[in-house]
Scaffold this motif. Structure first.
Motif, PDB file in Angstrom:
ATOM      1  N   ASP A 257       7.854   7.470   1.395  1.00  0.00           N
ATOM      2  CA  ASP A 257       6.893   6.430   1.019  1.00  0.00           C
ATOM      3  C   ASP A 257       5.513   6.957   1.371  1.00  0.00           C
ATOM      4  O   ASP A 257       5.232   7.240   2.536  1.00  0.00           O
TER       5      ASP A 257
ATOM      6  N   ASP B  59       1.811   6.448   2.082  1.00  0.00           N
ATOM      7  CA  ASP B  59       0.960   5.349   2.544  1.00  0.00           C
ATOM      8  C   ASP B  59      -0.458   5.550   1.997  1.00  0.00           C
ATOM      9  O   ASP B  59      -1.100   6.554   2.280  1.00  0.00           O
TER      10      ASP B  59
ATOM     11  N   HIS C 250       0.821  -1.218   0.000  1.00  0.00           N
ATOM     12  CA  HIS C 250       0.000   0.000   0.000  1.00  0.00           C
ATOM     13  C   HIS C 250       0.854   1.267   0.000  1.00  0.00           C
ATOM     14  O   HIS C 250       0.470   2.291   0.555  1.00  0.00           O
ATOM     15  N   PHE C 251       2.027   1.182  -0.636  1.00  0.00           N
ATOM     16  CA  PHE C 251       2.911   2.342  -0.681  1.00  0.00           C
ATOM     17  C   PHE C 251       3.203   2.786  -2.117  1.00  0.00           C
ATOM     18  O   PHE C 251       3.252   1.963  -3.029  1.00  0.00           O
TER      19      PHE C 251
ATOM     20  N   THR D 267      -2.998   3.439   2.595  1.00  0.00           N
ATOM     21  CA  THR D 267      -3.968   2.743   3.440  1.00  0.00           C
ATOM     22  C   THR D 267      -5.257   3.547   3.576  1.00  0.00           C
ATOM     23  O   THR D 267      -5.203   4.754   3.818  1.00  0.00           O
TER      24      THR D 267
END
Length: 313
Positions: free
Chosen positions: A86, A88, A71-72, A90
């Motif tokens: 990175d 995220d 999820h990055f 999510t």
């Protein structure tokens, strides 16, 4: 008269080794690398304005079977050649194809979430989530003049059409078969989609949402995967899926020219000056450079363990 842009560098995403390579754009020699990328780096989008590259981490599986999705989206500084962030995504999962829109935002297909993430490259944050109303959207193309995003939804045999600025697909286009790749033509009237069941292309009318023509790929025995348009709109490159051949299609004539490449070609990058295209062969860890005028391989060089995609900057 259009000026010819010379590249300062060439970046390649080495999926098999979970690393990013920096290559000499002239010799294709590997100069440096970034290791330990989030599992597994797949595709690539370059922000020339900011000198950044964005690379999604898909997970350790493949399309349709990715039990451990990631999820990055990693951010690479092209000047320092370092991974600096990175992003995220999510709760979104399995980011794959990503493209910049005419609004300067980055749009990312999140396969397992059947959605497109919207990233602001300035703040490096997710600013929106667009529903595709589909199952596992895999790749996308953006039509800048029409202000449209089209995702290809492989198993559904559909395209989702999203207006930039809205938060969900407003229309679904049905296709004759499951599909694998998508590219729009310069006039933005048509998109070309690869047939996932047999070696052919679907020429789809965007406005009418209808199939205009199925174009057999004369030199392929298996279905193709990727389709790419050259920056000068003179060539359409079709990449065979697990087949060591690509097809160059001249536009607007649609003449087909096969070129032998390495094992499991995945994606490609056209030189900005329009002279050649470089194909990444994942299975044998090589790159094949093809002369567009002569329509023949110029050289094949080793590059990492198995690159999926690459780009000039």
């Amino acid at each position: 008269m259009t000026s010819i842009r010379r590249s300062d560098g060439l970046i390649a995403v080495d999926k098999k080794a979970a690393q990013v390579l920096f290559l000499d754009p002239d010799t294709l020699e590997t100069l440096s690398y970034i290791g330990d990328m989030p599992v597994l780096p797949h595709e690539l989008a370059i922000d020339h304005k900011r000198g950044l590259a964005f690379i999604p981490a898909f997970g350790d599986g493949v399309h349709g079977h990715n039990p451990n999705p990631n999820h990055f989206v990693s951010v690479i500084d092209l000047e320092s050649r370092a991974r600096i962030a990175d992003i995220d995504l999510t709760p979104l999962q399995a980011p794959h194809t990503l493209r910049f829109g005419p609004d300067g935002l980055l749009y990312v297909c999140c396969e397992n979430s059947s959605a497109v993430a919207v990233i602001d490259p300035e703040t490096r944050s997710v600013t929106g989530v667009l529903s595709t109303h589909s199952n596992k959207c895999h790749r996308l193309t953006i039509l800048p003049r029409r202000q449209l995003i089209l995702t290809e939804n492989e198993e559904d045999a559909t395209l989702s059409v999203i207006r930039i600025g809205e938060d969900e697909a407003y229309r679904m286009i049905s296709l004759p078969a499951p599909v694998a790749g998508i590219e729009h033509l310069p006039n933005e009237k048509f998109v070309v989609v690869t047939n996932a069941l047999r070696p052919s292309l679907f020429l789809m009318d965007v406005e009418a949402g209808e199939l205009r023509q199925e174009i057999p790929l004369k030199h392929h025995r298996k279905p193709a995967q990727i389709v790419r348009l050259s920056p000068d709109a003179q060539w359409l490159l079709v990449v065979g899926d697990f087949e060591p051949v690509v097809t160059l299609i001249s536009l607007p004539q649609w003449d087909q020219y096969p070129v032998a490449v390495g094992q499991k070609p995945m994606d490609a990058a056209f030189r900005p000056d329009g002279t050649t295209v470089i194909v990444a062969n994942e299975e044998d860890g090589t790159l094949t450079e093809i002369d567009l005028v002569g329509r023949k391989p110029l050289r094949t060089v080793q590059a990492g363990s198995g690159c999926e995609t690459l780009g000039f900057f």
